[in-house]
Motif scaffolding. Sequence first.
Motif, PDB file in Angstrom:
ATOM      1  N   TRP A  36      -6.643 -23.130  -6.963  1.00 31.55           N
ATOM      2  CA  TRP A  36      -6.079 -22.810  -8.277  1.00 31.55           C
ATOM      3  C   TRP A  36      -5.397 -21.458  -8.266  1.00 31.55           C
ATOM      4  O   TRP A  36      -5.675 -20.590  -7.443  1.00 31.55           O
ATOM      5  N   VAL A  37      -4.494 -21.301  -9.207  1.00 33.96           N
ATOM      6  CA  VAL A  37      -3.870 -20.005  -9.461  1.00 33.96           C
ATOM      7  C   VAL A  37      -3.390 -19.998 -10.907  1.00 33.96           C
ATOM      8  O   VAL A  37      -2.930 -21.020 -11.420  1.00 33.96           O
ATOM      9  N   LEU A  38      -3.536 -18.827 -11.555  1.00 31.44           N
ATOM     10  CA  LEU A  38      -3.128 -18.678 -12.957  1.00 31.44           C
ATOM     11  C   LEU A  38      -2.446 -17.314 -13.117  1.00 31.44           C
ATOM     12  O   LEU A  38      -2.953 -16.303 -12.611  1.00 31.44           O
TER      13      LEU A  38
ATOM     14  N   GLN B  77      -4.787 -14.999 -17.949  1.00 31.82           N
ATOM     15  CA  GLN B  77      -6.196 -15.055 -17.539  1.00 31.82           C
ATOM     16  C   GLN B  77      -7.094 -14.533 -18.666  1.00 31.82           C
ATOM     17  O   GLN B  77      -6.631 -13.885 -19.602  1.00 31.82           O
ATOM     18  N   GLY B  78      -8.385 -14.815 -18.538  1.00 32.56           N
ATOM     19  CA  GLY B  78      -9.351 -14.307 -19.511  1.00 32.56           C
ATOM     20  C   GLY B  78      -9.402 -15.098 -20.801  1.00 32.56           C
ATOM     21  O   GLY B  78      -9.982 -14.670 -21.791  1.00 32.56           O
ATOM     22  N   ARG B  79      -8.776 -16.303 -20.809  1.00 32.62           N
ATOM     23  CA  ARG B  79      -8.786 -17.149 -22.010  1.00 32.62           C
ATOM     24  C   ARG B  79      -9.453 -18.490 -21.760  1.00 32.62           C
ATOM     25  O   ARG B  79      -9.367 -19.387 -22.595  1.00 32.62           O
ATOM     26  N   GLY B  80      -9.975 -18.667 -20.556  1.00 32.38           N
ATOM     27  CA  GLY B  80     -10.603 -19.950 -20.241  1.00 32.38           C
ATOM     28  C   GLY B  80      -9.614 -21.041 -19.866  1.00 32.38           C
ATOM     29  O   GLY B  80      -9.991 -22.216 -19.763  1.00 32.38           O
ATOM     30  N   LEU B  81      -8.342 -20.677 -19.633  1.00 30.54           N
ATOM     31  CA  LEU B  81      -7.343 -21.706 -19.315  1.00 30.54           C
ATOM     32  C   LEU B  81      -7.569 -22.319 -17.934  1.00 30.54           C
ATOM     33  O   LEU B  81      -7.382 -23.531 -17.738  1.00 30.54           O
ATOM     34  N   ALA B  82      -7.963 -21.480 -16.972  1.00 31.10           N
ATOM     35  CA  ALA B  82      -8.189 -22.009 -15.618  1.00 31.10           C
ATOM     36  C   ALA B  82      -9.353 -22.996 -15.640  1.00 31.10           C
ATOM     37  O   ALA B  82      -9.294 -24.074 -15.026  1.00 31.10           O
ATOM     38  N   ALA B  83     -10.415 -22.631 -16.353  1.00 29.49           N
ATOM     39  CA  ALA B  83     -11.580 -23.530 -16.435  1.00 29.49           C
ATOM     40  C   ALA B  83     -11.194 -24.836 -17.135  1.00 29.49           C
ATOM     41  O   ALA B  83     -11.584 -25.923 -16.705  1.00 29.49           O
TER      42      ALA B  83
ATOM     43  N   HIS C 299     -13.033 -23.116  -1.101  1.00 32.55           N
ATOM     44  CA  HIS C 299     -13.235 -21.998  -0.173  1.00 32.55           C
ATOM     45  C   HIS C 299     -12.752 -20.732  -0.865  1.00 32.55           C
ATOM     46  O   HIS C 299     -11.590 -20.650  -1.241  1.00 32.55           O
TER      47      HIS C 299
ATOM     48  N   ASN D  70     -13.383 -12.374  -4.057  1.00 33.17           N
ATOM     49  CA  ASN D  70     -12.634 -12.982  -5.167  1.00 33.17           C
ATOM     50  C   ASN D  70     -13.612 -13.405  -6.273  1.00 33.17           C
ATOM     51  O   ASN D  70     -13.961 -14.577  -6.436  1.00 33.17           O
TER      52      ASN D  70
ATOM     53  N   ALA E 299     -13.376 -13.520  -9.537  1.00 36.16           N
ATOM     54  CA  ALA E 299     -12.881 -14.395 -10.616  1.00 36.16           C
ATOM     55  C   ALA E 299     -12.947 -15.863 -10.191  1.00 36.16           C
ATOM     56  O   ALA E 299     -13.303 -16.735 -10.986  1.00 36.16           O
ATOM     57  N   SER E 300     -12.630 -16.124  -8.916  1.00 34.22           N
ATOM     58  CA  SER E 300     -12.690 -17.513  -8.448  1.00 34.22           C
ATOM     59  C   SER E 300     -14.132 -17.980  -8.304  1.00 34.22           C
ATOM     60  O   SER E 300     -14.445 -19.147  -8.578  1.00 34.22           O
TER      61      SER E 300
ATOM     62  N   LEU F  21     -15.228 -18.938 -11.621  1.00 32.34           N
ATOM     63  CA  LEU F  21     -14.644 -20.230 -12.010  1.00 32.34           C
ATOM     64  C   LEU F  21     -15.414 -21.379 -11.357  1.00 32.34           C
ATOM     65  O   LEU F  21     -15.707 -22.399 -12.000  1.00 32.34           O
TER      66      LEU F  21
ATOM     67  N   ARG G 238     -18.434 -21.914 -13.334  1.00 40.09           N
ATOM     68  CA  ARG G 238     -18.116 -22.576 -14.613  1.00 40.09           C
ATOM     69  C   ARG G 238     -17.906 -24.076 -14.437  1.00 40.09           C
ATOM     70  O   ARG G 238     -18.180 -24.860 -15.335  1.00 40.09           O
TER      71      ARG G 238
END
Length: 222
Positions: free
Chosen positions: A133-135, A140-146, A168, A173, A175-176, A179, A182
């Motif tokens: 993933w990448v955002l 970031q920080g809004r729950g969009l990646a999750a 991997h 990292n 933040a990953s 995620l 989560r």
Amino acid sequence: MTDDPAAGATLAPAMALPFDADSLASPLSTERMTLRPIEPGDSDDIWEYQRLPEVLRYIPWPVRDREEAHVHTLKRAGMRRLAEDGDAFHFVMALRGERSMARVEEYGHRDRVVGDVMLRISSTQHAQLELGWVLHPAFQGRGLAAEATSEVVSFAFEVLNPHRLNAHVDVRNLASAALCRRLGMRLEATLLEDVWDDGWQDSSIYGLLRREWETQRDSSAS
Ligand SMILES: CC(C)(COP(=O)(O)OP(=O)(O)OC[C@H]1O[C@@H](n2cnc3c(N)ncnc32)[C@H](O)[C@@H]1OP(=O)(O)O)[C@@H](O)C(=O)NCCC(=O)NCCS
């Protein structure tokens, strides 16, 4: 396990392959985003995050200039089939109500692509898929990646039928790693000094089994 059924061996339940992006009846949809296969017209939006050093920090992408990044997007847009080990497919996260940087005269009004999610075949024989993933940092920080990745996880288990998903992640990292947690993925292993990145670095392997995902799905439905 052998792959010779005549020897009486059993084979792992097969993934539903080949998968072709053209077979998607409609894009995936979440509360705030549409998730659809990456297209050449996404190049300008993707450049907006692909050019940022903090985005490249833990992704095995080289620094690219704009033309090289465009070629890279075209290449990824052409990867529309999952059939063999190493094949990858990318969903983009198109954020509703956020205007794309793509030229309106060429592409019309479209929602801005703020990130993407990768599915890659780790092993057809053992029914294993890798998630990436990448955002864009501004989103970031809004729950969009999750929100996006959990929809892709559901798509993967429901449509492609893997036994296990893995990710991997460079141990730095954070933040990953958050995620992964989560998404309900478990930290399965830490590989010591398996990557050279300005020095030897450690990687974390996260995993999610089909039955773990089913338990999560059933408990969130009840
Ligand atoms: C990894 C990455 C996608 C995570 O992005 P993210 O926005 O932090 O991820 P999430 O969608 O899970 O958002 C979680 C954050 O949103 C916050 N949040 C706000 N509203 C939320 C909501 N409705 N739901 C969930 N979280 C919400 C959470 O509190 C959390 O903030 P925190 O990190 O300050 O605790 C991002 O850091 C990234 O693109 N990194 C660069 C690329 C990269 O390294 N890729 C991985 C290679 S392995």
